[in-house]
Write a protein that holds these residues in place. Structure first.
Motif, PDB file in Angstrom:
ATOM      1  N   TYR A  29       0.540  -7.087  -6.244  1.00 11.59           N
ATOM      2  CA  TYR A  29      -0.093  -7.860  -5.163  1.00 11.59           C
ATOM      3  C   TYR A  29      -0.140  -9.342  -5.510  1.00 11.59           C
ATOM      4  CZ  TYR A  29      -1.890  -3.445  -3.197  1.00 11.59           C
ATOM      5  OH  TYR A  29      -2.018  -2.192  -2.664  1.00 11.59           O
ATOM      6  N   LYS A  31       1.788 -11.056  -7.608  1.00 15.73           N
ATOM      7  CA  LYS A  31       3.143 -11.618  -7.552  1.00 15.73           C
ATOM      8  C   LYS A  31       3.626 -11.739  -6.112  1.00 15.73           C
ATOM      9  CE  LYS A  31       4.422 -10.173 -12.174  1.00 15.73           C
ATOM     10  NZ  LYS A  31       5.226  -9.333 -13.028  1.00 15.73           N
ATOM     11  N   GLY A  32       3.259 -10.752  -5.298  1.00 20.50           N
ATOM     12  CA  GLY A  32       3.621 -10.820  -3.877  1.00 20.50           C
ATOM     13  C   GLY A  32       2.972 -12.003  -3.192  1.00 20.50           C
ATOM     14  N   ASP A  33       1.700 -12.273  -3.500  1.00 25.48           N
ATOM     15  CA  ASP A  33       1.011 -13.426  -2.914  1.00 25.48           C
ATOM     16  C   ASP A  33       1.678 -14.730  -3.338  1.00 25.48           C
ATOM     17  OD1 ASP A  33      -0.808 -11.864  -1.546  1.00 25.48           O
ATOM     18  OD2 ASP A  33      -2.375 -12.021  -3.096  1.00 25.48           O
ATOM     19  N   VAL A  47       8.317  -8.987   3.102  1.00 21.65           N
ATOM     20  CA  VAL A  47       7.484  -8.874   1.903  1.00 21.65           C
ATOM     21  C   VAL A  47       6.052  -8.514   2.296  1.00 21.65           C
ATOM     22  CG1 VAL A  47       6.468 -10.139  -0.042  1.00 21.65           C
ATOM     23  CG2 VAL A  47       8.907 -10.378   0.469  1.00 21.65           C
ATOM     24  N   GLU A  48       5.518  -9.163   3.328  1.00 26.75           N
ATOM     25  CA  GLU A  48       4.158  -8.842   3.795  1.00 26.75           C
ATOM     26  C   GLU A  48       4.060  -7.384   4.224  1.00 26.75           C
ATOM     27  OE1 GLU A  48       3.587 -11.795   6.863  1.00 26.75           O
ATOM     28  OE2 GLU A  48       2.256 -12.966   5.565  1.00 26.75           O
ATOM     29  N   GLU A  50       5.979  -4.869   3.292  1.00 30.77           N
ATOM     30  CA  GLU A  50       6.096  -3.990   2.118  1.00 30.77           C
ATOM     31  C   GLU A  50       4.799  -3.972   1.307  1.00 30.77           C
ATOM     32  OE1 GLU A  50       8.525  -1.851   1.179  1.00 30.77           O
ATOM     33  OE2 GLU A  50       9.504  -2.322   3.086  1.00 30.77           O
ATOM     34  N   LEU A  51       4.180  -5.129   1.145  1.00 33.41           N
ATOM     35  CA  LEU A  51       2.907  -5.182   0.406  1.00 33.41           C
ATOM     36  C   LEU A  51       1.816  -4.399   1.134  1.00 33.41           C
ATOM     37  CD1 LEU A  51       2.830  -8.892  -0.852  1.00 33.41           C
ATOM     38  CD2 LEU A  51       3.043  -6.813  -2.251  1.00 33.41           C
TER      39      LEU A  51
END
Length: 136
Positions: A29, A31-33, A47-48, A50-51
Motif C-alpha cells: 500500500y 509503495k502504491g501510494d 494501480v488504484e 488493483e490496490l
C-alpha cells in the motif's frame, strides 16, 4: 489429544504468517501510494483499482481465516468431548462386563442351572438323611 495440540499449533503458525503478510500488504500500500503520486492517466486508475482490489481481497481473506479458525477450534472441542465420552462409555461397559461375568461365572443356560439345583437338592437330602440316621 496429541493431534489436536498439533492442529492448534499449526493454526497459530498460520495466523502468525498472516500477521507477517499483513505487514507486507502494508508495504505494498505504501509503495502504491508513492507510485500514485508520480503516475497519471490510465496507469494511475489501474494501480488504484488493483490496490483497492488487493485491500478488499485481503480483508475478506482475513475475515474468512478467523471464521475458519473458530470452526476448527469448535470442532476440536467437540472431538475432545466425544473422546472423553467414548472413554467413559468404554470404562462403564468394561465395569458392566466385569460385574456380569462375576455374577454369572457359571453356565448361562437354564438346563445347566436346573441340573446344578437338582444336584444341590440331592446333596441336601443326603445330609438330612445322614443327620437323621446319626440322631437315631
Amino acid at each position: 489429544m496429541r493431534s489436536n495440540f498439533s492442529c492448534a499449533v499449526t493454526i497459530q503458525v498460520l495466523l502468525d504468517e498472516m500477521d507477517k503478510n499483513d505487514q507486507l500488504i502494508g508495504e505494498v500500500y505504501s509503495k502504491g501510494d508513492i507510485l500514485l503520486q508520480v503516475i497519471s492517466g490510465q496507469s494511475k486508475a489501474t494501480v488504484e483499482s488493483e490496490l483497492n482490489q488487493l485491500e478488499e481481497d485481503w480483508a475478506e481473506f482475513c475475515q474468512e481465516t478467523l471464521s475458519v479458525k473458530g470452526v476448527i477450534e469448535e470442532t476440536i472441542q467437540m472431538w475432545n468431548e466425544f473422546e472423553e465420552n467414548r472413554d467413559k462409555l468404554a470404562e462403564w461397559l468394561g465395569e458392566l462386563e466385569r460385574d456380569h461375568s462375576e455374577a454369572f461365572s457359571g453356565p448361562a443356560n437354564l438346563e445347566a442351572l436346573k441340573d446344578k439345583l437338582e444336584a444341590k437338592k440331592v446333596i441336601a437330602c443326603s445330609v438330612l438323611i445322614a443327620r437323621e440316621s446319626v440322631r437315631n
